[in-house]
Each structure stands twice: as C-alpha cells, then as structure tokens.
Design an enzyme around this catalytic site. Structure first.
Site, PDB file in Angstrom:
ATOM      1  N   PRO A  57       0.802  -1.233   0.000  1.00  0.00           N
ATOM      2  CA  PRO A  57       0.000   0.000   0.000  1.00  0.00           C
ATOM      3  C   PRO A  57       0.830   1.275   0.000  1.00  0.00           C
ATOM      4  O   PRO A  57       0.332   2.334  -0.380  1.00  0.00           O
ATOM      5  CB  PRO A  57      -0.827  -0.111   1.282  1.00  0.00           C
ATOM      6  CG  PRO A  57      -0.074  -1.066   2.147  1.00  0.00           C
ATOM      7  CD  PRO A  57       0.576  -2.028   1.216  1.00  0.00           C
ATOM      8  N   GLU A 105       3.961  -0.032   5.603  1.00  0.00           N
ATOM      9  CA  GLU A 105       3.695   0.703   6.846  1.00  0.00           C
ATOM     10  C   GLU A 105       3.565   2.206   6.645  1.00  0.00           C
ATOM     11  O   GLU A 105       4.519   2.879   6.234  1.00  0.00           O
ATOM     12  CB  GLU A 105       4.807   0.426   7.864  1.00  0.00           C
ATOM     13  CG  GLU A 105       4.570   1.088   9.211  1.00  0.00           C
ATOM     14  CD  GLU A 105       5.563   0.659  10.281  1.00  0.00           C
ATOM     15  OE1 GLU A 105       5.492   1.207  11.392  1.00  0.00           O
ATOM     16  OE2 GLU A 105       6.403  -0.220  10.006  1.00  0.00           O
ATOM     17  N   LYS A 113       4.164  -3.901  14.234  1.00  0.00           N
ATOM     18  CA  LYS A 113       5.056  -4.722  15.043  1.00  0.00           C
ATOM     19  C   LYS A 113       4.379  -6.065  15.219  1.00  0.00           C
ATOM     20  O   LYS A 113       3.283  -6.155  15.765  1.00  0.00           O
ATOM     21  CB  LYS A 113       5.330  -4.082  16.409  1.00  0.00           C
ATOM     22  CG  LYS A 113       6.478  -3.100  16.395  1.00  0.00           C
ATOM     23  CD  LYS A 113       7.792  -3.806  16.155  1.00  0.00           C
ATOM     24  CE  LYS A 113       8.852  -2.814  15.719  1.00  0.00           C
ATOM     25  NZ  LYS A 113       9.594  -3.305  14.568  1.00  0.00           N
TER      26      LYS A 113
END
Length: 469
Positions: free
Chosen positions: A245, A264, A281
């Site tokens: 993304p 991220e 994470k």
C-alpha cells in the site's frame, strides 16, 4: 495549521486523461532523473487506492554528508526550514489527494541528527541523507475508479506545457509492457549470522537491566549492481511480486534510487489537522492453504511477545504525536489488528491525534523522526544501543518517504522492504523488534523472512550471512 505565504494566488488546474497502468507509465519514463512515484498496490481498500507520479521538479533539496543544497547551491539553513519556505500554498482539488508540492525522503541518519546523536558508522558516500523534489504538477491514478488526472498549480501556460508533456508520455506508454527479468545478484549480509543473534542477546540484556523496553535490531545485505541495470526496471520487478500500500520509487539524480514496497504508514496529516500513524510490530508468514493461513493470523493476534512489542510502539507513538497534539486528543482506535500482505501477516495498530494550532507538517516530521516502530522505547536510548549493536549505517532504511501538498496535508511511509541502488551496489535490509521474550534464532529467521522477497527479485533465495555455510 500554519502555512507559509498564505496570500499566494496560485491557480490550480485539473485535466482528466485516459486510463493508463502505473507500470506502463513507469516503463515509458525509464532513465528520467528525479522521478517520483508513490505507488499503492495490493488491495485497493482502504489504503491502496491512489498512485501519484511526478517528474521534472522545479526545485531539488538534497542533504549529503550533513550539508544542504538547493538546486545544487550550498545552503546555510537546515533542510526542513528550507522545505517549509519552498512548498507553495494552494488548495488541493476536491477528491484528489495531491496536486503538487514536496515528495522525497529523510534517512535514518537525518533522524539521528534531530536527536543530537552521533554514530560510529561511516556513511556510504554515494547515498543521500535527505532528498526532496518540489513538483508543480502530478499525475494522479485512482485504482478504484480506473481514472487518471493531471493536476497542478501555476499559470495557464505552465499547465499547457505540462499537458503537452503528459500527452507525449501517454503516446510512449505501451499497454501491457512486460516486466523485465532481473539479472542474478548475490547478496552478502553485513555481519555473520551468529553476530546478528548475539546482537539480539545483548539487546535482551539491556532490556533485563532496565535500560530499554524494546529495541529494533536490523541488518543489511549488499550486492554488486549489474552493469546497465535500470532502477525503474528493478522497481517494476519488485512491485510485480511485492505489491504494497505504500510502495515508492524515487530517483534522486543519476546515481541514487530508492525502491520501496513498504506496508507501513508512518504519519499522515489531513487538512483538518488530524494526525494518524499505523505502526507495524508483529510478523508471521503467509501459508498457501487458507485454513492454515487463517490459523497463523489468529495465532499472531494472540502471541504474547508480538502483542507486547506492538503495544510498546503504540505507547511510543502516542508520546511522539502527543508533543504536538491538543490535550486529550490522542487516541488508539485500532489495536492488534492483523493485516494480510503479499508474503506476511502483520500486527498493526493506529494512533490518532489532533495537531495544535500554529503547527504544520514540517513540525510533525521534526518531532517524530525517525519512526518509533524501527527504533524502540525509550527512543533516544534505543537509538544509542542500535548504533552500538548494528554493524553498518542504516542509510535510507528506517527513514521516511513523505509527501506534503500545497494544502498542508502530508502522508508518509516507513522505509522498510526497500532496495537502495547507488552507482555500484544494491542494498536490502530487514530486522525486527526485540523484547525480553525474544529468541535469537526466531528473530534471525524473522529478519530473513522479511528480506527474502527483496533478494528474490534478483534470484538470491539463500539470504546468506557472511559467516553462514
């Protein structure tokens, strides 16, 4: 939000173009310096809708060896202050995410300097610490609606010239341009495998002693760049196998390119002043069997070590955003959400806050660099330990790719799952968060899992350490 030069009367122009695939457009732009592509891939919803393509910046801001240059001229001021003055002020067209402004990156060392931290590692002289182009227009691709616009600011003559350039690009872009095969490259890790495991052990000792709660330990893999290899061709090969993304391609001059398949988001800032960050994470591999894949995802969501790791970074990012947030506005609307990517599952959370009046995207970058998800908690001490335990300079890895539009809105991604190409070599990197529950062998295997897709672009599926058999 504060914006410089609010009285500027720039005209904004939007022109719809026929649909073209981003990969075909990139192929037609091969070899062009200062090409920027923020390239969403994978699932279209909720964060994979837009691709932004820019070329031919009106200004270039570069930091090399600590010295800032604008359009090749040395500057006394810092890069972020210069950037604030260079970004023009204009409204973004309704429904579009960007119509010109700043696109570029800040590397990990740039964030170190913001914390007044020195480093024992010598930087690669071919790499840049900060590189941003100021673009007066952008090609915006809406993957959901399969529509394309040329959007920009300036005079009518300027936009007429940009439309001519766009139509020339459309004529050269061939539908279905095949993704080129990559030459083989053998990568070697910057330390023996046992040294990586030892670094994890030492990190756990620091945690046990109360120095830190968590720290991110990473490694780099280096390979010789094959003669004649085009960064655009390599990026097209990467995006074909690792759709993400927050993909990005940045060519910053003739001898430096960043090829990212980042999953991220770092920090976004909208025109209402809402800040969002989505730290990752927690990682587990995908499985081709749907039943086993769902079980792996469920196990990840319940994994004590992975959830603890994620929660500590959520707290760190609450603190980072809280420096510039209205009192009482910091919230965590998502916690421990499992998201599926091409090769892995990730544990993702979201932190949200409202920016204090009188501040802008530049302030947000300054307050939050480098990303907490790739440093540790507390951040300052974790970064000191990272410098002690890691074997080479991180360079762009663990820095940030960002865009800031004329309306003051910003979006950014963490530079992970990324290849960096210089004149002579290619660098890939990976790592993971270490907690008191970390196992050195498991952490080494997770690091190898994360880097595998990058190395496989060039046929290297071994992920050797320099001391491995």
């Amino acid at each position: 939000m504060t914006r410089s030069d609010p009285s500027s009367a720039l005209s904004v122009h939007v022109h719809e173009l026929p649909w073209r695939d981003a990969g075909d457009l990139l192929a037609a732009l091969e070899g062009e310096p200062w090409l920027a592509c923020l390239d969403s891939g994978g699932d279209i919803a909720p964060r994979g809708r837009w691709t932004i393509l820019c070329r031919d910046p009106v200004h270039r801001v570069v930091v090399r060896a600590g010295q800032c240059f604008v359009d090749g001229c040395e500057q006394a001021a810092g890069a972020l202050e210069i950037l604030r003055d260079l970004i023009p002020t204009f409204p973004c067209p309704d429904g579009l995410p960007f119509a010109g402004g700043a696109i570029g990156f800040a590397d990990y060392r740039f964030g170190q300097q913001a914390h007044d931290l020195s480093t024992r590692h010598e930087p690669d002289p071919q790499q840049l610490e900060f590189a941003v182009g100021i673009y007066d227009c952008a090609v915006i691709l809406d993957r959901r609606e399969r529509r394309v616009w040329l959007a920009g600011y300036g005079t009518s003559d300027t936009m007429a010239r940009r439309r001519v350039q766009a139509m020339d690009l459309w004529d050269r872009a061939v539908a279905g341009t095949p993704v080129p095969s990559m030459p083989p490259v053998r990568f070697v890790m910057d330390c023996p495998a046992d040294d990586y495991r030892h670094a994890v052990t030492r990190a756990r000792e620091y945690i046990a002693a109360g120095d830190i709660f968590q720290v991110n330990i990473t490694a780099r893999m280096y390979g010789a760049r094959p003669p004649g290899l085009s960064p655009v061709a390599a990026y097209r090969a990467l995006r074909a196998t690792s759709a993400a993304p927050f993909g990005a391609f940045l060519s910053c001059g003739a001898d430096f390119a960043l090829l990212s398949a980042s999953p991220e988001r770092f920090v976004s800032l909208d025109v209402q002043g809402i800040m969002r960050t989505r730290p990752i994470k927690g990682t587990a591999p995908r499985d081709p069997d749907p039943v086993r894949d769902r079980q792996i995802a469920e196990d990840l969501s319940l994994d004590e070590k992975e959830c603890a790791e994620n929660l500590m970074i959520v707290d760190l990012m609450r603190n980072d955003l809280g420096q510039l947030a209205r009192i009482g506005s910091v919230s965590v609307p998502e916690l421990f959400n499992v998201e599926r990517f091409t090769h892995v599952h990730h544990l993702v959370s979201e932190v949200r806050a409202i920016l204090l009046p009188g501040h802008d995207a530049i302030d947000v970058l300054r307050a939050t660099l480098p990303p907490g998800s790739v440093t540790g908690a507390p951040k300052h001490r974790a970064m000191q330990i990272i410098d002690e335990l890691e074997h080479s300079s991180r360079g762009p890895y663990c820095g940030v790719v960002f865009r800031i539009g004329g309306d003051g809105a910003m979006d950014s991604s963490v530079i992970i799952r990324t290849l960096v190409m210089t004149r002579e070599r290619i660098c890939a990197a990976a790592g993971g968060g270490i907690t008191i529950l970390s196992d050195p062998d498991r952490e080494y295997d997770e690091m190898r899992l994360k880097v595998a897709a990058l190395l496989a672009v060039f046929g290297d599926t071994t992920q050797r350490g320099s001391g491995d058999d």
